[in-house]
Design an enzyme around this catalytic site. Structure first.
Site, PDB file in Angstrom:
ATOM      1  N   SER A   1       6.865  -5.419   3.124  1.00  0.00           N
ATOM      2  CA  SER A   1       6.762  -3.971   2.970  1.00  0.00           C
ATOM      3  C   SER A   1       5.887  -3.546   1.791  1.00  0.00           C
ATOM      4  O   SER A   1       5.612  -2.365   1.625  1.00  0.00           O
ATOM      5  CB  SER A   1       8.151  -3.343   2.811  1.00  0.00           C
ATOM      6  OG  SER A   1       8.673  -3.589   1.530  1.00  0.00           O
TER       7      SER A   1
ATOM      8  N   LYS B   1      10.151  -1.912  -4.855  1.00  0.00           N
ATOM      9  CA  LYS B   1       9.531  -0.734  -4.250  1.00  0.00           C
ATOM     10  C   LYS B   1       8.898   0.146  -5.337  1.00  0.00           C
ATOM     11  O   LYS B   1       9.204   0.023  -6.525  1.00  0.00           O
ATOM     12  CB  LYS B   1      10.565   0.114  -3.509  1.00  0.00           C
ATOM     13  CG  LYS B   1      11.168  -0.514  -2.269  1.00  0.00           C
ATOM     14  CD  LYS B   1      10.182  -0.553  -1.117  1.00  0.00           C
ATOM     15  CE  LYS B   1      10.854  -1.086   0.134  1.00  0.00           C
ATOM     16  NZ  LYS B   1      11.288  -2.473   0.009  1.00  0.00           N
TER      17      LYS B   1
END
Length: 241
Positions: A161, A199
């Site tokens: 991701s 993230k």
């Protein structure tokens, strides 16, 4: 110039395309190249794609197209030259370091020599859906030039991701231990006290938004009390096959 593994992989893909017109599966590539996991195949395919040798055909399974082929033979020093080029961009070869006998974990990083620091390596962290981190402790030798001041640790990345930020599955994320971060920084976020993920952190209308760097993934929203910053990304190490 390709590494030997990259060269072997593109030749294998070419052979299978010539035989039946279908590119091999990742499992077949793993077995053909005698790799331990599919993550190694993912890294090789991504490297060939970045260098313009192959491309993935959208919306089709097992669909790879060869755009060009490497030279007929790999020059003897291809692997050394590839590692040297990677080092210039602060991404280094870890094969020798990972295979070496490691010392017992220490409570604080200590210099291994004038150029290398030993920092704790804590398990795996997700660059995808959150997974548990800090599952154990080993020691990872890291060039001191990659680290600034402060206490650091490392995590092995799992998932894709964050690929658009240059963070690939199997990379080692070097983390500066801290509990604060500014908007837009890449952080280790502990979610609901149970799971950790890597993230971009942003604050959005009173909520915490954890953003991926991959268009295939959606942002994750949490209440502020559900997210605890446990470090900021300080650098990356990458193993080349």
């Amino acid at each position: 110039m390709l590494t030997r593994k990259q060269h072997d992989l593109i030749r294998f893909i070419q052979q299978r395309l010539e035989e039946n017109g279908i590119s091999p599966s990742f499992e077949e590539m793993k077995e053909a190249l005698d790799l331990k996991s599919k993550s190694g195949v993912h890294r090789l395919v991504s490297a060939l794609e970045e260098r313009g040798f192959i491309r993935r055909l959208p919306n089709r399974a097992r669909a790879l197209e060869i755009l060009k082929l490497p030279e007929a033979s790999v020059k003897p020093r291809a692997r050394e030259l590839a590692a040297a080029a990677a080092a210039k961009s602060n991404i280094i070869n870890l094969d020798a370091a990972r295979n070496a006998k490691l010392p017992e974990p220490a409570s604080n990083p200590e210099p291994a020599n004038n150029n290398v620091l030993n920092i704790p390596l804590h398990g795996r962290i997700a660059a995808g859906a959150p997974i548990e981190a800090f599952e154990g402790t080993e020691i990872l030798p890291v060039p001191a030039a990659l680290l600034g001041s402060g206490e650091h640790y490392a995590l092995e990345v799992s998932g894709d991701s964050m690929v658009e930020a240059g963070i690939l599955d199997g990379d080692f994320a070097l983390i500066l231990r801290t509990d604060t971060a500014r908007d837009g920084e890449i952080v280790v976020a502990l979610v609901r006290g149970e799971e950790a993920t890597l993230k971009y952190l942003r604050r959005d209308n009173g909520r915490i938004r954890l953003d991926p760097a991959n268009a295939a993934y959606d942002p994750q929203y949490y209440a502020p009390h559900e997210v605890q910053v446990q470090g900021r990304l300080a650098g990356l190490l990458r193993r080349y096959h």
